[in-house]
Design a protein around this motif. Structure first.
Motif, PDB file in Angstrom:
ATOM      1  N   LEU A   6      26.572  69.185  57.373  1.00  9.07           N
ATOM      2  CA  LEU A   6      25.171  69.281  57.775  1.00  9.07           C
ATOM      3  C   LEU A   6      24.751  68.135  58.698  1.00  9.07           C
ATOM      4  O   LEU A   6      23.728  68.223  59.373  1.00  9.07           O
ATOM      5  N   ARG A   7      25.536  67.068  58.730  1.00  6.63           N
ATOM      6  CA  ARG A   7      25.208  65.929  59.609  1.00  6.63           C
ATOM      7  C   ARG A   7      25.200  66.352  61.065  1.00  6.63           C
ATOM      8  O   ARG A   7      25.879  67.294  61.462  1.00  6.63           O
ATOM      9  N   ARG A   8      24.453  65.595  61.867  1.00  6.04           N
ATOM     10  CA  ARG A   8      24.500  65.821  63.316  1.00  6.04           C
ATOM     11  C   ARG A   8      25.858  65.378  63.843  1.00  6.04           C
ATOM     12  O   ARG A   8      26.434  64.407  63.359  1.00  6.04           O
ATOM     13  N   GLU A  55      16.148  64.483  49.144  1.00  6.46           N
ATOM     14  CA  GLU A  55      17.526  64.829  48.787  1.00  6.46           C
ATOM     15  C   GLU A  55      18.475  64.046  49.691  1.00  6.46           C
ATOM     16  O   GLU A  55      18.213  63.917  50.883  1.00  6.46           O
ATOM     17  N   ALA A  56      19.549  63.541  49.121  1.00  2.00           N
ATOM     18  CA  ALA A  56      20.532  62.791  49.912  1.00  2.00           C
ATOM     19  C   ALA A  56      21.943  63.159  49.472  1.00  2.00           C
ATOM     20  O   ALA A  56      22.191  63.423  48.293  1.00  2.00           O
ATOM     21  N   LEU A  57      22.832  63.164  50.433  1.00  2.50           N
ATOM     22  CA  LEU A  57      24.257  63.324  50.179  1.00  2.50           C
ATOM     23  C   LEU A  57      24.910  62.001  50.525  1.00  2.50           C
ATOM     24  O   LEU A  57      24.725  61.482  51.631  1.00  2.50           O
ATOM     25  N   LEU A  58      25.639  61.439  49.592  1.00  2.00           N
ATOM     26  CA  LEU A  58      26.239  60.115  49.749  1.00  2.00           C
ATOM     27  C   LEU A  58      27.741  60.218  49.542  1.00  2.00           C
ATOM     28  O   LEU A  58      28.190  60.702  48.501  1.00  2.00           O
ATOM     29  N   ALA A  59      28.508  59.767  50.515  1.00  2.00           N
ATOM     30  CA  ALA A  59      29.965  59.867  50.436  1.00  2.00           C
ATOM     31  C   ALA A  59      30.596  58.543  50.823  1.00  2.00           C
ATOM     32  O   ALA A  59      30.204  57.922  51.807  1.00  2.00           O
ATOM     33  N   GLY A  60      31.580  58.122  50.025  1.00  2.00           N
ATOM     34  CA  GLY A  60      32.288  56.878  50.314  1.00  2.00           C
ATOM     35  C   GLY A  60      32.941  56.340  49.060  1.00  2.00           C
ATOM     36  O   GLY A  60      33.074  57.051  48.052  1.00  2.00           O
ATOM     37  N   GLY A  91      26.987  60.669  55.148  1.00  2.00           N
ATOM     38  CA  GLY A  91      26.117  61.625  54.483  1.00  2.00           C
ATOM     39  C   GLY A  91      24.855  61.913  55.244  1.00  2.00           C
ATOM     40  O   GLY A  91      24.802  61.785  56.470  1.00  2.00           O
ATOM     41  N   TRP A  92      23.810  62.263  54.500  1.00  2.00           N
ATOM     42  CA  TRP A  92      22.534  62.611  55.111  1.00  2.00           C
ATOM     43  C   TRP A  92      21.415  62.470  54.084  1.00  2.00           C
ATOM     44  O   TRP A  92      21.656  62.364  52.883  1.00  2.00           O
ATOM     45  N   VAL A  93      20.178  62.479  54.606  1.00  2.00           N
ATOM     46  CA  VAL A  93      18.986  62.446  53.762  1.00  2.00           C
ATOM     47  C   VAL A  93      17.951  63.366  54.387  1.00  2.00           C
ATOM     48  O   VAL A  93      17.905  63.525  55.610  1.00  2.00           O
ATOM     49  N   ARG A  94      17.124  64.004  53.539  1.00  2.00           N
ATOM     50  CA  ARG A  94      16.054  64.860  54.049  1.00  2.00           C
ATOM     51  C   ARG A  94      14.955  65.012  53.007  1.00  2.00           C
ATOM     52  O   ARG A  94      15.192  64.864  51.798  1.00  2.00           O
ATOM     53  N   ASN A  95      13.746  65.298  53.502  1.00  2.00           N
ATOM     54  CA  ASN A  95      12.643  65.679  52.627  1.00  2.00           C
ATOM     55  C   ASN A  95      12.832  67.133  52.228  1.00  2.00           C
ATOM     56  O   ASN A  95      13.409  67.922  52.971  1.00  2.00           O
ATOM     57  N   ARG A  96      12.301  67.458  51.063  1.00  2.00           N
ATOM     58  CA  ARG A  96      12.270  68.855  50.623  1.00  2.00           C
ATOM     59  C   ARG A  96      10.807  69.276  50.494  1.00  2.00           C
ATOM     60  O   ARG A  96       9.939  68.450  50.223  1.00  2.00           O
ATOM     61  N   ARG A  97      10.562  70.538  50.690  1.00  2.00           N
ATOM     62  CA  ARG A  97       9.178  71.044  50.653  1.00  2.00           C
ATOM     63  C   ARG A  97       8.508  70.839  49.294  1.00  2.00           C
ATOM     64  O   ARG A  97       7.288  70.828  49.204  1.00  2.00           O
ATOM     65  N   ASP A  98       9.297  70.675  48.238  1.00  2.00           N
ATOM     66  CA  ASP A  98       8.714  70.465  46.910  1.00  2.00           C
ATOM     67  C   ASP A  98       8.257  69.025  46.683  1.00  2.00           C
ATOM     68  O   ASP A  98       7.810  68.664  45.600  1.00  2.00           O
ATOM     69  N   GLY A  99       8.367  68.171  47.714  1.00  2.00           N
ATOM     70  CA  GLY A  99       7.917  66.780  47.613  1.00  2.00           C
ATOM     71  C   GLY A  99       9.016  65.794  47.253  1.00  2.00           C
ATOM     72  O   GLY A  99       8.783  64.585  47.218  1.00  2.00           O
TER      73      GLY A  99
END
Length: 99
Positions: free
Chosen positions: A86-88, A45-50, A34-42
């Protein structure tokens, strides 16, 4: 094989406290994709798969966060496998730029 994919949005004091690094470290430890990121609203957000149990454990870790954070709310919903794109390239779990 991926059993479940969940998208999590965490609100509270979750930016500037190492929350993304915490999520990435714990997700890798649990062998999640998955992935994790900051959002501009503070929020973060993370996507978790497994496997379902590992994703559930990770969501509980997100509810706690690292010691400097304060989680006020956590939204958890199903996500599609397309969101993993979206992952690298070549990474199982990525920290993405702020959205």
């Amino acid at each position: 094989m991926t059993d479940v994919i969940r998208q999590v949005t965490v609100r509270g004091r979750v930016q500037g406290v190492g929350f993304r690094a915490f999520v990435e470290f714990q997700a890798i430890k649990l062998d999640l994709e998955g992935w994790v990121r900051n959002r501009r609203d503070g929020s973060v957000e993370a996507l978790l798969a497994g496997p379902e149990a590992a994703v559930a454990a990770m969501i509980e870790l997100c509810r706690q966060g690292p010691s400097a954070s304060h989680v006020a709310a956590l939204a958890d919903e199903p996500a599609s496998a397309d969101a993993l794109n979206l992952r690298r390239a070549g990474e199982r779990f990525s920290t993405l730029p702020t959205l």
